[in-house]
Design an enzyme around this catalytic site. Structure first.
Site, PDB file in Angstrom:
ATOM      1  N   ARG A   7       0.761  -1.281  -0.038  1.00  0.00           N
ATOM      2  CA  ARG A   7      -0.040  -0.183   0.231  1.00  0.00           C
ATOM      3  C   ARG A   7       0.841   1.402   0.042  1.00  0.00           C
ATOM      4  NH1 ARG A   7      -2.344  -4.052  -0.775  1.00  0.00           N
ATOM      5  NH2 ARG A   7      -4.596  -4.512  -0.376  1.00  0.00           N
ATOM      6  N   ALA A  34       4.597  10.022  23.960  1.00  0.00           N
ATOM      7  CA  ALA A  34       3.594  10.119  23.137  1.00  0.00           C
ATOM      8  C   ALA A  34       4.168  10.176  21.664  1.00  0.00           C
ATOM      9  CB  ALA A  34       2.552  11.093  23.395  1.00  0.00           C
ATOM     10  N   ARG A  66      -1.870   8.409  26.532  1.00  0.00           N
ATOM     11  CA  ARG A  66      -1.384   8.657  25.223  1.00  0.00           C
ATOM     12  C   ARG A  66      -0.225   7.953  24.522  1.00  0.00           C
ATOM     13  NH1 ARG A  66       0.528  11.532  29.151  1.00  0.00           N
ATOM     14  NH2 ARG A  66       2.583  12.118  29.267  1.00  0.00           N
ATOM     15  N   VAL A 105      20.093  11.233  27.275  1.00  0.00           N
ATOM     16  CA  VAL A 105      20.810  11.689  26.390  1.00  0.00           C
ATOM     17  C   VAL A 105      21.440  13.304  26.795  1.00  0.00           C
ATOM     18  CG1 VAL A 105      20.730  12.851  23.849  1.00  0.00           C
ATOM     19  CG2 VAL A 105      19.702  10.738  24.332  1.00  0.00           C
ATOM     20  N   GLU A 128      16.239  21.628  26.712  1.00  0.00           N
ATOM     21  CA  GLU A 128      17.854  21.439  26.902  1.00  0.00           C
ATOM     22  C   GLU A 128      18.292  20.517  25.907  1.00  0.00           C
ATOM     23  OE1 GLU A 128      19.665  19.921  30.069  1.00  0.00           O
ATOM     24  OE2 GLU A 128      21.683  20.856  29.637  1.00  0.00           O
ATOM     25  N   THR A 129      17.480  19.371  25.672  1.00  0.00           N
ATOM     26  CA  THR A 129      18.132  18.097  25.073  1.00  0.00           C
ATOM     27  C   THR A 129      18.017  18.594  23.407  1.00  0.00           C
ATOM     28  OG1 THR A 129      17.617  16.790  26.740  1.00  0.00           O
ATOM     29  CG2 THR A 129      18.219  15.546  24.828  1.00  0.00           C
ATOM     30  N   CYS A 183       4.240  18.690  30.553  1.00  0.00           N
ATOM     31  CA  CYS A 183       2.983  17.841  30.352  1.00  0.00           C
ATOM     32  C   CYS A 183       2.436  17.499  31.963  1.00  0.00           C
ATOM     33  CB  CYS A 183       3.291  16.593  29.784  1.00  0.00           C
ATOM     34  SG  CYS A 183       3.698  16.778  27.839  1.00  0.00           S
ATOM     35  N   CYS A 239      23.084  33.497  14.920  1.00  0.00           N
ATOM     36  CA  CYS A 239      22.967  32.148  15.494  1.00  0.00           C
ATOM     37  C   CYS A 239      24.407  31.413  15.496  1.00  0.00           C
ATOM     38  CB  CYS A 239      22.044  31.104  14.492  1.00  0.00           C
ATOM     39  SG  CYS A 239      21.842  29.500  15.055  1.00  0.00           S
ATOM     40  N   CYS A 242      24.515  27.828  13.672  1.00  0.00           N
ATOM     41  CA  CYS A 242      24.573  27.936  12.240  1.00  0.00           C
ATOM     42  C   CYS A 242      26.166  28.204  11.777  1.00  0.00           C
ATOM     43  CB  CYS A 242      23.782  28.835  11.821  1.00  0.00           C
ATOM     44  SG  CYS A 242      22.175  28.236  11.484  1.00  0.00           S
TER      45      CYS A 242
HETATM   46 ZN   LIG Z   1      20.774  28.452  13.333  1.00  0.00          ZN
END
Ligand SMILES: [Zn+2]
Length: 336
Positions: A7, A34, A66, A105, A128-129, A183, A239, A242
């Site tokens: 499919r 979730a 959930r 992590v 943070e992660t 949450c 940034c 970047c």
């Molecule tokens: Zn950036």
């Protein structure tokens, strides 16, 4: 085995070539609540060749509302989420190489955990992660799909290194956010993570099969208010990520924990929290446990733990010397 995916291969944007590409792909899903559960079950069923699922938590009853990969047996067996996810998904598709990893992590392990991945998927509940994923993604040129859901709303965006704006272009700084909703304090209804997880899965498929038409905007959805919003995000010229400065990978920011010797307590330092309002925090926490506060500190008792939180974001978690647990409680009740 082709019949299993018929499919999907009939769908011309994937086709047999797309299916082969999915089968030759490796994805890493960080966080299996979730969002992660929806993403993992969809990608394993879709025949992605290797699926690595990383999560640091155990399953609790309030997850079952959930988190579709888990059931009551998993709770009785006291299984970590990553292990339960692996066990369930192996029964769904034995041809996929599924690896459940129980880990928090952080900057010491993320580069190892994403080694070999073609794509990283965000199933996390903390900022943070995500900054850490963003750094690892840009450094190693692995695309990632951001996704977050809380209450009745959620958002998602694709981050393709050197093409799209990154997560720090979107969310400039972790500083002075004060209290982040989680949450545990704001609640969440299942359609919010289901729809965001499904959008992340779709983008994952598109990226993995090499479709040209991937989404380049920030998508925001409120399922309760029927609001669907698309925002153009631009590159931020200042940034750091970047520009190749990976401040989170280099651990210049971020939560620090230290076990307090002989006190059966752990101190959690959060340099990003900025000044927090103990009064506001108290209103978030009052439905969840016993709270008392003055202008110097807030005391919060929940389960068998006691947390003392200071206006500068520092916390002491009592009745444990487990730093990863203390960090988890901090993320859950104060947010990061
Ligand atoms: Zn950036």
């Amino acid at each position: 085995m082709i019949d299993r995916y018929s499919r999907q291969t009939i769908f011309s944007s994937i086709g047999e070539e797309g299916q082969r590409r999915l089968g030759n792909s490796c994805v890493v899903i960080i966080g299996c609540g979730a969002l992660g559960a929806i993403i993992a079950t969809s990608l394993v069923r879709a025949g992605v060749g290797k699926v690595r699922i990383i999560d640091r938590d155990f399953i609790e009853y309030h997850n079952l509302q959930r988190q579709v990969l888990f059931d009551e047996e998993d709770i009785k067996d006291e299984l970590p989420k990553a292990i339960a996810a692996e066990r369930h998904l192996r029964k769904v598709n034995s041809s996929v190489e599924i690896e459940g990893i129980v880990a928090d992590v952080n900057y010491t392990n993320i580069e190892r955990l994403v080694t070999g991945a073609n794509l990283i998927l965000d199933g996390l509940d903390n900022l943070e992660t995500r900054f850490l994923i963003n750094d690892a993604s840009l450094k190693h040129k692995i695309p990632w799909v951001y996704g977050g859901a809380i209450s009745s709303y959620g958002m998602t965006m694709n981050i393709i290194p050197r093409e799209t704006p990154c997560f720090r272009c979107l969310q400039a700084s972790p500083i002075s956010r004060g209290i982040a909703l989680t949450c545990d304090t704001a609640g969440v209804i299942s359609p919010a993570p289901f729809i965001i997880g499904s959008l992340q899965t779709t983008e994952a498929m598109k990226i993995l099969v090499g479709a040209g038409e991937i989404n380049r905007d920030l998508i925001m959805i409120d399922v309760w208010k029927d609001e669907f919003t698309r925002l153009k995000i631009g590159h931020r010229t200042d940034c750091p990520a970047c520009r190749g400065e990976y401040e989170f990978l280099e651990a210049r920011f971020g939560i620090r924990t230290a076990s307090l010797c002989g006190q059966n307590a752990v101190q959690v330092l959060n340099p990003e929290s900025g000044e927090i309002s103990l009064k506001t925090l108290a209103t978030h926490l009052e439905p969840l446990g016993e709270v008392s506060y003055n202008k110097f500190m807030l005391r919060f008792r929940v389960d068998s733990y006691e947390m003392v939180i200071f206006p500068d974001g520092r916390a002491i978690v009592k009745n444990t010397d487990d730093e990863s647990l203390a960090r988890g409680l901090y993320a859950k009740y104060i947010g990061m």
